[in-house]
Design a protein around this motif. Sequence first.
Motif, mmCIF file in Angstrom:
data_model
loop_
_atom_site.group_PDB
_atom_site.id
_atom_site.type_symbol
_atom_site.label_atom_id
_atom_site.label_comp_id
_atom_site.label_asym_id
_atom_site.label_seq_id
_atom_site.Cartn_x
_atom_site.Cartn_y
_atom_site.Cartn_z
ATOM 1 N N ALA A 136 0.853 -1.260 0.119
ATOM 2 C CA ALA A 136 -0.116 0.019 -0.085
ATOM 3 C C ALA A 136 0.693 1.226 -0.085
ATOM 4 O O ALA A 136 0.416 2.340 -0.134
ATOM 5 C CB ALA A 136 -0.945 0.008 1.188
ATOM 6 N N THR A 137 2.363 1.267 0.326
ATOM 7 C CA THR A 137 2.981 2.217 0.256
ATOM 8 C C THR A 137 3.736 2.578 -1.250
ATOM 9 O O THR A 137 4.243 3.662 -1.175
ATOM 10 C CB THR A 137 4.166 2.068 1.343
ATOM 11 O OG1 THR A 137 5.148 0.956 0.879
ATOM 12 C CG2 THR A 137 3.657 1.675 2.498
ATOM 13 N N GLY A 138 3.807 1.643 -2.117
ATOM 14 C CA GLY A 138 4.401 1.860 -3.243
ATOM 15 C C GLY A 138 5.942 1.332 -3.193
ATOM 16 O O GLY A 138 6.601 1.701 -4.102
ATOM 17 N N LEU A 139 6.271 0.868 -2.047
ATOM 18 C CA LEU A 139 7.411 0.377 -1.898
ATOM 19 C C LEU A 139 7.358 -0.988 -1.152
ATOM 20 O O LEU A 139 6.382 -1.451 -0.618
ATOM 21 C CB LEU A 139 8.314 1.173 -0.905
ATOM 22 C CG LEU A 139 8.633 2.499 -1.415
ATOM 23 C CD1 LEU A 139 9.434 3.379 -0.204
ATOM 24 C CD2 LEU A 139 9.678 2.738 -2.569
ATOM 25 N N PRO A 140 8.494 -1.969 -1.523
ATOM 26 C CA PRO A 140 8.501 -3.115 -0.869
ATOM 27 C C PRO A 140 8.150 -2.867 0.892
ATOM 28 O O PRO A 140 8.969 -2.478 1.438
ATOM 29 C CB PRO A 140 9.728 -3.857 -1.169
ATOM 30 C CG PRO A 140 10.244 -3.063 -2.387
ATOM 31 C CD PRO A 140 9.770 -1.736 -2.297
ATOM 32 N N THR A 141 7.387 -3.915 1.314
ATOM 33 C CA THR A 141 7.394 -3.969 2.609
ATOM 34 C C THR A 141 7.637 -5.495 3.428
ATOM 35 O O THR A 141 7.990 -5.393 4.514
ATOM 36 C CB THR A 141 5.709 -3.483 3.301
ATOM 37 O OG1 THR A 141 4.928 -4.582 2.584
ATOM 38 C CG2 THR A 141 5.359 -2.111 2.682
ATOM 39 N N GLY A 142 7.554 -6.394 2.461
ATOM 40 C CA GLY A 142 7.935 -7.498 2.977
ATOM 41 C C GLY A 142 9.386 -8.173 2.539
ATOM 42 O O GLY A 142 10.059 -7.551 2.022
ATOM 43 N N ASP A 143 9.424 -9.539 3.013
ATOM 44 C CA ASP A 143 11.079 -10.218 2.599
ATOM 45 C C ASP A 143 10.993 -10.339 1.111
ATOM 46 O O ASP A 143 9.736 -10.640 0.354
ATOM 47 C CB ASP A 143 11.072 -11.507 3.584
ATOM 48 C CG ASP A 143 11.035 -11.271 5.029
ATOM 49 O OD1 ASP A 143 11.435 -9.823 5.112
ATOM 50 O OD2 ASP A 143 10.584 -12.073 5.522
ATOM 51 N N VAL A 144 12.119 -10.219 0.647
ATOM 52 C CA VAL A 144 12.385 -10.418 -0.649
ATOM 53 C C VAL A 144 12.407 -12.132 -0.614
ATOM 54 O O VAL A 144 13.200 -13.021 -0.038
ATOM 55 C CB VAL A 144 13.774 -10.279 -1.252
ATOM 56 C CG1 VAL A 144 14.281 -10.847 -2.705
ATOM 57 C CG2 VAL A 144 13.574 -8.612 -1.407
#
Length: 239
Positions: A222-230
């Motif tokens: 929802a932020t436009g950036l990764p928030t979780g693990d790769v």
Amino acid sequence: MSGVDQQRPGEDQPDGGDDILAAEFALGVLPPEDQAALARRAETDPAFARLVSDWQDRLLPLADGFAPTDPAPSVKQSLDTHLFGTAQARPGIWRSLGLWRGLTAAATAAFLLALALPALSPPTPEVRLVALLAHEGSNVHYMAVYDTDDGEVGLSHLSGNPAAGQDFELWVIQDPQQAPVSLGVIPAGQPAAHLAVDARTRALVEAGAQLAITLEPQGGSATGLPTGDVVAAGDLRGI
């Protein structure tokens, strides 16, 4: 050693050998170890990677307009009776490498060609990039093929699934000093999918850029950036 590991790139194959392997790989019908072996081969064998990409182009349109669903028990019973002469299912039959390898190359090629025929179109010169997406300690593996003419990323799901209530999201990183850019949420539960890349983002998806998959809340970050693990990543290479 798996069957695909016994054949090296450039080695003589039976009629249609590599084309059949590429089609089976694109369909996702091979055992996981063979799928992974062919994904590694596609990274180092440009001719084989082109075959895989061609089959993805032919087969992906066949899934358009169809939502995933579980068949009714009566449908499965009818299929068992038609295929095996009995209503009793044979466990693991569709996962059996012997089933597919037992068919002749000509018969398998004819079946796949008939399946893809409605989607066939005259070949046109194209430039494609390929990446095997994996990550140490993760069971998530994808094969990605980017068509620079159409601006679409074709994804073949090899293994691994998001947990309930979560989705995989695909990102492109051209410069490690800059923030990743989302290419979209990967449809869950599908062996193959394609994501359209918008005009502004296409300039970032080029040879040498990295694709990465992160685990995000359902619907994507929802932020436009990764928030979780790769969970998987790989560099794009020209083919």
